[in-house]
Design an enzyme around this catalytic site. Sequence first.
Site, mmCIF file in Angstrom:
data_model
loop_
_atom_site.group_PDB
_atom_site.id
_atom_site.type_symbol
_atom_site.label_atom_id
_atom_site.label_comp_id
_atom_site.label_asym_id
_atom_site.label_seq_id
_atom_site.Cartn_x
_atom_site.Cartn_y
_atom_site.Cartn_z
ATOM 1 N N LYS A 15 0.825 -1.204 0.000
ATOM 2 C CA LYS A 15 0.000 0.000 0.000
ATOM 3 C C LYS A 15 0.873 1.275 0.000
ATOM 4 C CE LYS A 15 -4.008 -2.221 2.196
ATOM 5 N NZ LYS A 15 -5.001 -2.125 3.307
ATOM 6 N N TYR A 55 -12.381 -1.927 -3.978
ATOM 7 C CA TYR A 55 -12.930 -2.089 -2.622
ATOM 8 C C TYR A 55 -14.454 -1.998 -2.609
ATOM 9 C CZ TYR A 55 -8.381 -2.068 -0.245
ATOM 10 O OH TYR A 55 -7.124 -2.396 0.229
ATOM 11 N N PHE A 63 -15.572 3.544 6.719
ATOM 12 C CA PHE A 63 -14.187 3.879 6.378
ATOM 13 C C PHE A 63 -13.926 3.927 4.874
ATOM 14 C CE2 PHE A 63 -14.266 -0.761 7.282
ATOM 15 C CZ PHE A 63 -13.785 -1.271 6.079
ATOM 16 N N ARG A 91 -2.200 -14.354 3.947
ATOM 17 C CA ARG A 91 -2.968 -13.696 5.017
ATOM 18 C C ARG A 91 -2.252 -13.863 6.361
ATOM 19 N NH1 ARG A 91 -7.276 -10.163 3.936
ATOM 20 N NH2 ARG A 91 -7.648 -10.474 6.161
ATOM 21 N N THR A 97 -5.773 -7.193 10.469
ATOM 22 C CA THR A 97 -6.045 -5.894 9.837
ATOM 23 C C THR A 97 -5.494 -4.731 10.670
ATOM 24 O OG1 THR A 97 -8.082 -6.851 8.924
ATOM 25 C CG2 THR A 97 -7.890 -4.441 8.892
ATOM 26 N N ARG A 108 2.215 -6.636 8.962
ATOM 27 C CA ARG A 108 1.452 -5.518 9.518
ATOM 28 C C ARG A 108 1.954 -5.129 10.907
ATOM 29 N NH1 ARG A 108 -4.550 -7.171 7.205
ATOM 30 N NH2 ARG A 108 -4.527 -5.762 5.423
ATOM 31 N N ASN A 118 -2.094 0.037 6.888
ATOM 32 C CA ASN A 118 -1.609 -1.228 7.451
ATOM 33 C C ASN A 118 -0.687 -1.998 6.501
ATOM 34 O OD1 ASN A 118 -3.576 -1.923 5.672
ATOM 35 N ND2 ASN A 118 -4.886 -2.994 7.143
ATOM 36 N N HIS A 121 -2.158 -5.425 1.446
ATOM 37 C CA HIS A 121 -3.461 -6.054 1.200
ATOM 38 C C HIS A 121 -3.230 -7.501 0.791
ATOM 39 C CE1 HIS A 121 -7.465 -6.836 -0.493
ATOM 40 N NE2 HIS A 121 -6.799 -7.459 -1.457
ATOM 41 N N GLU A 132 -9.308 -10.415 -7.879
ATOM 42 C CA GLU A 132 -8.316 -9.370 -7.604
ATOM 43 C C GLU A 132 -7.051 -9.525 -8.450
ATOM 44 O OE1 GLU A 132 -7.796 -9.296 -3.339
ATOM 45 O OE2 GLU A 132 -9.824 -8.503 -3.023
#
Length: 144
Positions: A15, A55, A63, A91, A97, A108, A118, A121, A132
């Site tokens: 990100k 998203y 948010f 993950r 998150t 993270r 964070n 993704h 995705e």
Amino acid sequence: MTASSTMELTLAILKPDSVRRNLIGQILAQIEAAGLQIRALKRLTLTRRQAEAFYDVHRERPFFGSLCDYMTSGPVVVAALQGERAIERWRELMGATDPAKAAEGTIRKKFGQNIEQNAVHGSDATETAAREVAFFFSTMELAG
Ligand code: UDP
Ligand code: MG
């Protein structure tokens, strides 16, 4: 590959906060050290429309606007990762998150700044991973 193989592709996004802080190399190194293969990779800046489409599942969440502001605030690096159970393994490597709740050693935990910024993704299931990966990469880009 056998019929029972669980070889998967999943999407990673480094990100804007990660790119801004020069963490691309460290995060990709951690991905490779975990045994996941980088099958495709590029840097780009999302448009507002692209961030909102990516998203879309979160459109009604409080948010959503702030998340799209953040995701368009600078370049990201997107990667298609491949491996046995890659979706779940990526993950796990990412962590929770909220970086404050993420396990020690996760990306993270190490690099995330808050629940929004964070660091990374990761796709959360088979169907979202397929959607995705295809959002960012063409068949030709994934063929190498
Ligand atoms: N997010 C946020 N506030 C929240 C929850 C999520 O800003 O309360 C942001 C955060 O950047 C997160 C993204 O929205 O990574 C997508 O949320 P999701 O619940 O899908 O978390 P993830 O799958 O990324 O762990
Ligand atoms: Mg998610």
